[in-house]
Design an enzyme around this catalytic site. Structure first.
Site, short mmCIF file in Angstrom:
data_model
loop_
_atom_site.label_atom_id
_atom_site.label_comp_id
_atom_site.label_asym_id
_atom_site.label_seq_id
_atom_site.Cartn_x
_atom_site.Cartn_y
_atom_site.Cartn_z
N ASP A 1 0.81 -1.15 -0.01
CA ASP A 1 0.02 0.08 0.08
C ASP A 1 0.84 1.16 -0.02
OD1 ASP A 1 -1.66 2.16 1.02
OD2 ASP A 1 -3.41 0.50 1.54
N ILE A 2 0.69 2.38 -0.77
CA ILE A 2 1.48 3.39 -0.88
C ILE A 2 0.94 4.29 0.12
CG2 ILE A 2 1.75 3.54 -3.37
CD1 ILE A 2 -0.15 5.67 -3.47
N GLU B 1 -12.30 3.19 -1.11
CA GLU B 1 -11.52 4.04 -1.69
C GLU B 1 -11.00 3.98 -3.19
OE1 GLU B 1 -9.52 1.04 0.28
OE2 GLU B 1 -10.56 2.55 1.38
N HIS C 1 -10.33 -5.47 -3.06
CA HIS C 1 -8.98 -5.48 -2.44
C HIS C 1 -8.83 -6.22 -0.98
CE1 HIS C 1 -10.03 -1.54 -2.16
NE2 HIS C 1 -9.07 -1.38 -1.07
N HIS D 1 -6.97 -5.98 2.53
CA HIS D 1 -5.71 -5.53 3.29
C HIS D 1 -5.14 -6.08 4.22
CE1 HIS D 1 -6.55 -0.86 2.42
NE2 HIS D 1 -7.76 -1.40 2.29
#
Length: 134
Positions: free
Chosen positions: A29-30, A89, A94, A96
């Site tokens: 994750d950025i 978002e 996805h 996490h």
């Protein structure tokens, strides 16, 4: 139109890849909650709600995420790897995976880390190395 995550999985947008197979992709994750915070996505399905996935894709995604979580825990010192599925978002399913020292580490309201690219690359390489051992 392809989502940003589809473009990442296709290599059109750079990422810090931690694992990949024919159907799934995992990358850092950025805007991580913790060092090693990883996102796991299906490569060929862009639905934004995990419970809309067909059974085979859904089960495959979780099996892939499990393997990535095992590699993540081996590569990044933590007590547990936390799991969250929010999907608010980015309109692409996805999961996490977040290295945890305590439950509060999985609070998405926390300020996100800003890590140098070199550190992210080292973390991604460490996780990928562990993944490849499995």
């Amino acid at each position: 139109m392809a989502t940003i995550f589809t473009k990442i999985a296709k290599g059109e947008i750079p990422s810090f890849k931690v694992a990949e197979n024919e159907d799934y992709y995992a990358f850092l994750d950025i805007n991580p909650l913790a060092k090693g915070h990883t996102l796991v996505i299906p490569k060929n399905v862009e639905d934004d709600y995990i419970f809309n996935l067909d059974g085979e894709v859904y089960e495959g995604l979780w099996a892939f995420a499990r393997k990535v979580a095992v590699a993540l825990k081996a590569a990044v010192p933590c007590k547990r790897v936390g799991v969250a599925v929010l999907g608010m978002e980015v309109p692409h399913t996805h999961i996490h995976l977040v290295p945890l020292q305590c439950e509060g580490d999985l609070d998405f309201r926390k300020e996100k880390l800003q890590l140098p690219a070199e550190e992210n690359q080292n973390i991604a390489d460490s996780i990928l190395k562990e993944y490849e051992k499995l």
